[in-house]
Design a protein around this motif. Structure first.
Motif, PDB file in Angstrom:
ATOM      1  N   ALA A 106      46.084  63.297  60.236  1.00 35.31           N
ATOM      2  CA  ALA A 106      46.346  64.174  61.376  1.00 35.31           C
ATOM      3  C   ALA A 106      47.365  65.240  61.001  1.00 35.31           C
ATOM      4  O   ALA A 106      47.205  66.427  61.337  1.00 35.31           O
ATOM      5  N   TYR A 107      48.413  64.840  60.288  1.00 36.17           N
ATOM      6  CA  TYR A 107      49.431  65.808  59.884  1.00 36.17           C
ATOM      7  C   TYR A 107      48.842  66.821  58.903  1.00 36.17           C
ATOM      8  O   TYR A 107      49.150  68.027  58.971  1.00 36.17           O
ATOM      9  N   LEU A 108      47.994  66.362  58.010  1.00 35.20           N
ATOM     10  CA  LEU A 108      47.358  67.269  57.055  1.00 35.20           C
ATOM     11  C   LEU A 108      46.432  68.251  57.772  1.00 35.20           C
ATOM     12  O   LEU A 108      46.254  69.388  57.305  1.00 35.20           O
ATOM     13  N   CYS A 109      45.836  67.844  58.895  1.00 31.93           N
ATOM     14  CA  CYS A 109      45.043  68.783  59.690  1.00 31.93           C
ATOM     15  C   CYS A 109      45.922  69.931  60.173  1.00 31.93           C
ATOM     16  O   CYS A 109      45.493  71.098  60.188  1.00 31.93           O
ATOM     17  N   ALA A 110      47.145  69.619  60.595  1.00 30.76           N
ATOM     18  CA  ALA A 110      48.069  70.664  61.026  1.00 30.76           C
ATOM     19  C   ALA A 110      48.415  71.587  59.863  1.00 30.76           C
ATOM     20  O   ALA A 110      48.506  72.816  60.030  1.00 30.76           O
ATOM     21  N   LEU A 111      48.592  71.020  58.672  1.00 30.55           N
ATOM     22  CA  LEU A 111      48.896  71.845  57.501  1.00 30.55           C
ATOM     23  C   LEU A 111      47.681  72.680  57.089  1.00 30.55           C
ATOM     24  O   LEU A 111      47.834  73.783  56.560  1.00 30.55           O
TER      25      LEU A 111
END
Length: 283
Positions: A66-71
């Motif tokens: 999920a955090y990598l989606c933001a990145l």
């Protein structure tokens, strides 16, 4: 040689800025670590080979895909990987969905770095048998490959059992890369027989040679020596540009580097590393 950035080794407050900088400077990838939960009971928290806990229960934990989606939304070129995600701790529906979503949002930049894990506390807390983690991971990888590529999938296995389901959307990449972490024989066997690559723990040139030799033996035994396979090494003590050629001679494809000691100096040291190693910045 491709160079990756370990975001987990700086404070989460600068993950976004450092990822954007890595993308602009010409680094090939950024990587996030992953745990699901930490137990406050530290009796099972000693990292293998040590006598002290390998975790702090107060450490902030994030959902890595999920955090990598933001990145993905603020970068353009860097690949987005996990080092490593406890894939077998989830049902394949959950894990495969997370990485397929990341691959879709990023336009095909996801790398699923997976591992069986060493910390029994989170498996116990989740009610999942720690002793079966390796077999669960192997089955979860196989199921996910099918979910990512077949129009409908039915599965009846040792740990996962479900009727025919559809799974859409598929990843952007025709074969979303799965790379196995870990340095035990079982982990190297998993990488050699089931995965698209291997990702090491922090290593030096001398210490890694036996593992690379065993990896080649296992791949040959599996008849996979001619298939594409990517070797990623955490090389936190890289001495300078001249050392890179030695890693290349060993067959290493990617180095995950940490040219800083403290969060406050990460941005400046990353820029200096890019200049010293001839990375191509974003024009």
């Amino acid at each position: 040689m491709k160079f990756g950035v370990p975001l987990g080794l700086v404070h989460p407050a600068i993950w976004k800025d450092l990822a954007v900088q890595a993308d602009r400077l010409g680094f090939e990838s950024v990587w996030l670590p992953e745990h699901l939960v930490f137990a406050t009971d530290l009796s099972t928290a000693n990292y293998p080979g040590t006598e002290s806990p390998g975790i702090n229960p107060a450490t902030p934990l994030f959902d890595a895909p999920a955090y990598l989606c933001a990145l993905a939304a603020v970068t353009e070129r860097v690949r987005l990987g996990t080092a490593v995600y406890l894939y077998g701790l989830r049902h394949p529906f959950v894990a495969a969905r997370a990485f397929a979503t990341l691959d879709q949002i990023s336009g095909g930049r996801a790398v699923a770095g997976v591992g069986a894990g060493w910390y029994a506390g989170e498996w116990n807390a989740a009610g999942v048998d720690f002793a079966t983690r390796g077999r669960r991971l192997d089955e979860a990888i196989a199921v996910s490959r099918r979910l990512w590529s077949e129009p409908a999938v039915e599965h009846h296995g040792e740990f996962f059992d479900f009727p025919e389901v559809a799974f859409e959307p598929k990843p952007v990449q025709e074969r979303l890369p799965v790379v196995a972490g870990g340095e035990s024989r079982a982990a190297l066997r998993r990488a050699a027989t089931l995965c698209d690559g291997w990702i090491s723990m922090p290593q030096t040139l001398d210490r890694i040679r036996p593992r690379l030799d065993l990896l080649r033996e296992l791949r040959a035994a599996a008849g996979r020596e001619d298939e594409p396979f990517e070797i990623t090494v955490h090389a936190y003590e890289l001495s300078g540009p001249e050392e890179v050629a030695e890693w290349e001679r060993l067959g290493v494809d990617r180095l995950i580097v940490r040219p800083w000691r403290r969060t406050g100096e990460a941005a400046g040291r990353l820029a200096a590393f890019a200049a010293d190693h001839g990375l191509a910045p974003d024009a």
